[in-house]
Design an enzyme around this catalytic site. Sequence first.
Site, short mmCIF file in Angstrom:
data_model
loop_
_atom_site.label_atom_id
_atom_site.label_comp_id
_atom_site.label_asym_id
_atom_site.label_seq_id
_atom_site.Cartn_x
_atom_site.Cartn_y
_atom_site.Cartn_z
N CYS A 265 -31.11 -53.02 48.82
CA CYS A 265 -31.00 -54.12 49.81
C CYS A 265 -29.56 -54.49 50.17
CB CYS A 265 -31.73 -55.35 49.29
SG CYS A 265 -33.50 -55.08 49.18
N1 LIG Z 1 -36.81 -53.62 46.89
C1 LIG Z 1 -36.49 -54.89 46.98
O1 LIG Z 1 -36.05 -55.53 45.99
C2 LIG Z 1 -36.64 -55.64 48.28
C3 LIG Z 1 -36.59 -57.04 48.29
C4 LIG Z 1 -36.74 -57.71 49.50
C5 LIG Z 1 -36.93 -56.99 50.67
N2 LIG Z 1 -36.95 -55.63 50.64
C6 LIG Z 1 -37.19 -54.91 51.89
O2 LIG Z 1 -38.56 -54.53 51.91
C7 LIG Z 1 -38.73 -53.26 52.56
C8 LIG Z 1 -39.43 -52.30 51.62
O3 LIG Z 1 -38.57 -52.07 50.51
P1 LIG Z 1 -39.10 -51.31 49.20
O4 LIG Z 1 -38.00 -51.38 48.21
O5 LIG Z 1 -40.45 -51.79 48.84
O6 LIG Z 1 -39.23 -49.81 49.79
P2 LIG Z 1 -39.92 -48.57 49.08
O7 LIG Z 1 -39.21 -47.38 49.58
O8 LIG Z 1 -40.03 -48.79 47.61
O9 LIG Z 1 -41.42 -48.58 49.63
C9 LIG Z 1 -41.77 -48.28 50.95
C10 LIG Z 1 -43.13 -47.59 50.94
O10 LIG Z 1 -43.61 -47.47 52.27
C11 LIG Z 1 -44.31 -46.26 52.39
N3 LIG Z 1 -44.44 -45.92 53.81
C12 LIG Z 1 -43.49 -45.48 54.68
N4 LIG Z 1 -44.01 -45.32 55.91
C13 LIG Z 1 -45.31 -45.70 55.83
C14 LIG Z 1 -46.38 -45.77 56.78
N5 LIG Z 1 -46.21 -45.43 58.06
N6 LIG Z 1 -47.59 -46.16 56.35
C15 LIG Z 1 -47.79 -46.50 55.05
N7 LIG Z 1 -46.82 -46.46 54.11
C16 LIG Z 1 -45.59 -46.06 54.50
C17 LIG Z 1 -43.48 -45.30 51.57
O11 LIG Z 1 -44.20 -44.14 51.20
C18 LIG Z 1 -43.11 -46.17 50.36
O12 LIG Z 1 -44.08 -46.06 49.33
C19 LIG Z 1 -37.32 -52.84 52.98
O13 LIG Z 1 -37.10 -53.24 54.29
C20 LIG Z 1 -36.42 -53.62 52.04
O14 LIG Z 1 -35.14 -53.86 52.57
C21 LIG Z 1 -36.83 -54.94 49.48
#
Ligand SMILES: NC(=O)c1ccc[n+]([C@@H]2O[C@H](COP(=O)([O-])OP(=O)(O)OC[C@H]3O[C@@H](n4cnc5c(N)ncnc54)[C@H](O)[C@@H]3O)[C@@H](O)[C@H]2O)c1
Length: 420
Positions: A265
């Site tokens: 992030c």
């Molecule tokens: N990780 C954190 O601590 C955190 C905290 C707050 C916000 N965020 C935000 O949240 C969002 C997600 O982050 P994350 O860490 O969970 O990402 P991540 O990469 O762990 O997970 C994303 C998931 O989405 C899936 N995906 C991608 N395209 C898809 C589709 N078309 N249909 C279904 N599934 C699909 C991927 O296979 C993956 O499993 C980002 O924008 C990030 O900036 C993350």
Amino acid sequence: MRISVIGSGYVGLITGLCLADLGNEVVCIDVIESKVETINRGQSPIFEEGIDELLIRCLASERFRATIDISTVAQTDITFICVGTPSNPDGTWNIDHVRSASKAVGKALGQKSSDHVVVLKSTVIPMTCETVVLPILEAASGRRQGHGLGVAVNPEFLREGTAISDFMNPDRVVIGSGDHLSSALLRELYAPLGRPIVEVPLATAEMIKVASNAFLATKISFVNEVGNICKDMGIDFRSVAEGMGPDPRIGPLFLNAGAGFGGSCFPKDVRGIAAEAHRRGLEPLILDAVLEVNDRQPLRMVEMLARSLDINGVQVAVLGLAFKPGTDDVRESRSIPVVTKLLERGAKVVAHDYQAIEGFRKLFPEITYYDCPEDCVAEADAVLIMTAWPGYSRPEMYDDKLVIDGRGVTRSKNYEGICW
Ligand SMILES: NC(=O)c1ccc[n+]([C@@H]2O[C@H](COP(=O)([O-])OP(=O)(O)OC[C@H]3O[C@@H](n4cnc5c(N)ncnc54)[C@H](O)[C@@H]3O)[C@@H](O)[C@H]2O)c1
């Protein structure tokens, strides 16, 4: 409420499980079949405090399941988009997954006649919901906003390592609502948490998330810069931080100087907002500096090591590969530039982490990994501590070896802190 969550990563899976635990019926959807199978077998694809018990409890309640079948969206009332938004090479957010998820959700809504709300939880450049997600949804579903379709932005503030407790006890719930339908549904959904709700326009909600991350990253780079000055002047920054923290305008959190911030992030969100500012002809002087300080900080560890020994040919133990303790996530971990530099300079690198070896091995298959930190340290000429896992604190495990501590976890006989 019947909920679908698109993306079953760190945010999507936690969101889905917590909402199911609150009594909702949840389906988590992902494009990776193996991830979906793992979840349905009761095994979490990520490491997170308390997630295994929560997953088993939710599956047993039959209020939670995972699938790759996007058409299940049509059997729910509300859909959260929680897909990844990594950086493009130019620093802007890559929203390809947000686009494809929006299109797939819109198409699935063609199979449904009742109202539906779509909520963007991924972190994005402000205006994305209004100018990208909504038009795609409208085109693919044949619906219009306010006429059977609600849209909202609901940024997520959970931190990996304390994600479940953060989700269940947020400081505030931010709702960017585009219409009455989405506002009413999200207020009802979050009511059981009993936390303050901040309701704002869509783009404001997107900016609250981005600005919050940029502010926290700025605090870290500021503290690191002052910590570097303190070290040069022979002042222990940890004591300085203790004296600064009680001032309520400053606060005691995020005053730990160290090897810099990583994770999925802070780096990408600061890069993203700085890139947007540049695109607009603005000069984001502070944001650019936040990134530069953060790029240099881990390399200070290698420079400090080089002042004590000739790195070429020595064995260096790197303790900690996850970007922070409590997670297996290695995305933008500060250990990555450190290991890269050590290898470039001819060191033999051995490494340990409590949860992140598997992820790090994909990036650096050539280094040697140990399951136990004592074994990792045993033959090493020097040790670099990169993650504040509590297991690295015991001074006895280092004897009189040279330890360069990037996280302030130990005080062994022969240690040097990055900023103290
Ligand atoms: N990780 C954190 O601590 C955190 C905290 C707050 C916000 N965020 C935000 O949240 C969002 C997600 O982050 P994350 O860490 O969970 O990402 P991540 O990469 O762990 O997970 C994303 C998931 O989405 C899936 N995906 C991608 N395209 C898809 C589709 N078309 N249909 C279904 N599934 C699909 C991927 O296979 C993956 O499993 C980002 O924008 C990030 O900036 C993350």
